[in-house]
Design an enzyme around this catalytic site. Structure first.
Site, short mmCIF file in Angstrom:
data_model
loop_
_atom_site.label_atom_id
_atom_site.label_comp_id
_atom_site.label_asym_id
_atom_site.label_seq_id
_atom_site.Cartn_x
_atom_site.Cartn_y
_atom_site.Cartn_z
N CYS A 100 0.77 -1.25 0.00
CA CYS A 100 0.00 0.00 0.00
C CYS A 100 0.81 1.30 0.00
O CYS A 100 0.64 2.13 -0.90
CB CYS A 100 -0.99 0.00 1.15
SG CYS A 100 -0.26 -0.26 2.78
N HIS A 113 -3.60 -2.24 -4.63
CA HIS A 113 -2.64 -3.24 -5.14
C HIS A 113 -3.38 -4.57 -5.16
O HIS A 113 -4.60 -4.62 -4.95
CB HIS A 113 -1.36 -3.33 -4.30
CG HIS A 113 -1.59 -3.51 -2.83
ND1 HIS A 113 -1.97 -4.71 -2.29
CD2 HIS A 113 -1.52 -2.64 -1.80
CE1 HIS A 113 -2.12 -4.57 -0.98
NE2 HIS A 113 -1.87 -3.33 -0.65
#
Length: 461
Positions: A72, A260
């Site tokens: 992240c 992601h």
């Protein structure tokens, strides 16, 4: 003289008001830790996500959006700046540990904000300068100390009324807005946090990918993730309905994406497609181009210039991405992803890919891809896979992630081998040497041109 002055004054005020009201509203719906593999619009029918599916019907669906980094904070630094984390120095997870003085004491690394030129700004600063009201609800985590000028309203982690109040409704009359909503219910940590919550799917009907063993613990964790997606979809539905009730849905740009890839082992923190390739779609005003698909290679560095393009603003020359909506721009030939430090473990890896082939370069072959990240050990799936590996119960495909030493080079045919389990470097029939060399030279050129800081010790940065 006074009449002339008043005329000019009111003309200027009218021009400013008109230009602001003429700018489109933009909304980002951002989930955490999710791969394309879990969504109906990408072919998985395990769960119905009616609100996202309805939004998808009104949107362009992009089949090749990738995070710059499969975790992240570095990925979010790319999103907010339009720059590669490896150029900024934000490529390690994490550098700036918001609210804490310590970071990784075992490595001698404090919490620090990487230093980069002060002309590199959060793209929202440019929006605000042009009259946009910018809100971020409710996660920052950009891996550097962000300027107070980035947002009109934001918070690091908040809940209740404070979270609810971070909203476009607080803008001025006719003021255009850019609003981000983060859905943390799909985060990796929710796999164990929601372990006792209701399961909305039949665990026996879940398709388990070949790199995972097929047993009740793996199926249970996957079922929790699917259930969390259903919970997220309900939150998405409330926001979409609010936009419609306020007459804002039709004329707004609405983005949906994940920060992601998936929450599982070999997903998050993995440079494979399961870790970098994310769901991504854009609803244009009046649902133009609805139902179409786009397979261009896209990167998170493209998000900032896309928003500036939508707002009609000039894109600063330093930004490394390109506007997704500007079809005049030449399509990128190669897409690069990177991974470096994950918490207490350092493992520099770079990947370069086209739509068909992907080369992974492992700079340290002494470590497995399965780094023993302590945070991940909280997940039952991870503990079970460790147990099975050490007892010799994993098959040859499932062992690949744990392989030590790992191969220096991995080369995959993404169309024939979407799970990336057949390393063509070892292929006895086909000779991919010239193709691999071409990819490697292109990667080395990118490393030089973008000043990839992964080659430097973090302590020096």
């Amino acid at each position: 003289m006074n009449r002339k002055f008043l005329y000019l004054f009111f003309t200027l005020c009218f021009s400013i008001a008109f230009s602001q009201s003429d700018k489109p509203n933009i909304i980002w719906l951002v989930c955490e830790d999710q791969s394309v593999d879990f969504f109906p619009m990408y072919g998985d029918q395990t769960v119905d996500l009616p609100n996202l599916e309805s939004l998808a019907d009104d949107s362009i669906i992009y089949d090749n959006m990738h995070a710059t980094t499969p975790v992240c904070a570095p990925a979010r630094s790319a999103i907010i700046t339009g720059m590669y984390p490896t150029t900024l120095g934000t490529h390690n997870m994490r550098t700036y540990n918001e609210g804490r003085d310590t970071n990784q004491p075992s490595l001698g690394i404090p919490s620090y904000s990487p230093k980069f030129p002060n002309y590199i700004l959060p793209f929202t600063k440019y929006l605000r300068d042009q009259g946009y009201y910018c809100t971020n609800n409710n996660k920052q985590d950009y891996n550097f100390k962000i300027s107070n000028q980035a947002w009109d309203q934001t918070c690091r982690y908040c809940s209740g009324k404070q979270k609810e109040n971070i909203h476009w409704r607080n803008r001025g009359k006719d003021q255009p807005f850019f609003a981000v909503f983060n859905f943390q219910i799909t985060h990796e940590a929710q796999i164990w946090s929601q372990a006792k919550s209701k399961i909305y799917v039949d665990e026996n009907k879940i398709k388990v990918p070949p790199y995972f063993p097929d047993n009740p613990i793996i199926r249970r964790d996957m079922a929790i993730n699917y259930s969390n997606l259903i919970r997220m979809d309900k939150e998405v539905g409330k926001l979409i309905q609010e936009l419609k009730n306020k007459g804002l849905y039709e004329n707004s740009y609405i983005f949906f994406y994940s920060d992601h890839g998936g929450p599982f082992p070999r997903h998050k923190r993995a440079i494979y497609e399961s870790g970098t390739k994310v769901p991504f779609m854009i609803k244009l005003p009046n649902s133009k181009q609805a139902g179409t698909r786009d397979d261009r290679l896209l990167s998170f560095v493209d998000l900032a210039p896309t928003i500036l393009d939508i707002a009609g603003l000039d894109i600063p020359e330093y930004i490394q991405g390109k506007s997704i909506l500007d079809k005049k721009i030449e399509e990128r030939k190669y897409l690069i992803s990177a991974s470096d430090r994950f918490d207490e473990h350092v493992d520099r890896i770079r990947s370069i890919q086209t739509k068909k082939y992907k080369l992974i370069v492992n700079f340290d072959t002494s470590k497995p891809h399965a780094l023993p990240v302590s945070y991940r050990e909280k997940m039952p799936m991870m503990r079970k896979m460790n147990e099975m590996y050490f007892s010799g119960e994993l098959d040859s495909i499932q062992q690949l992630w744990f392989q030590t030493p790992k191969k220096e080079l991995e080369f995959y045919d993404l169309q024939e081998d979407p799970y990336e389990i057949n390393n063509l470097i070892d292929a006895p029939v086909h000779n991919y040497k010239s193709l691999v060399n071409r990819f490697r030279k292109a990667l080395e050129k990118w490393i030089y041109q973008t000043n990839d800081l992964g080659r430097i010790s973090e302590k020096e940065i």
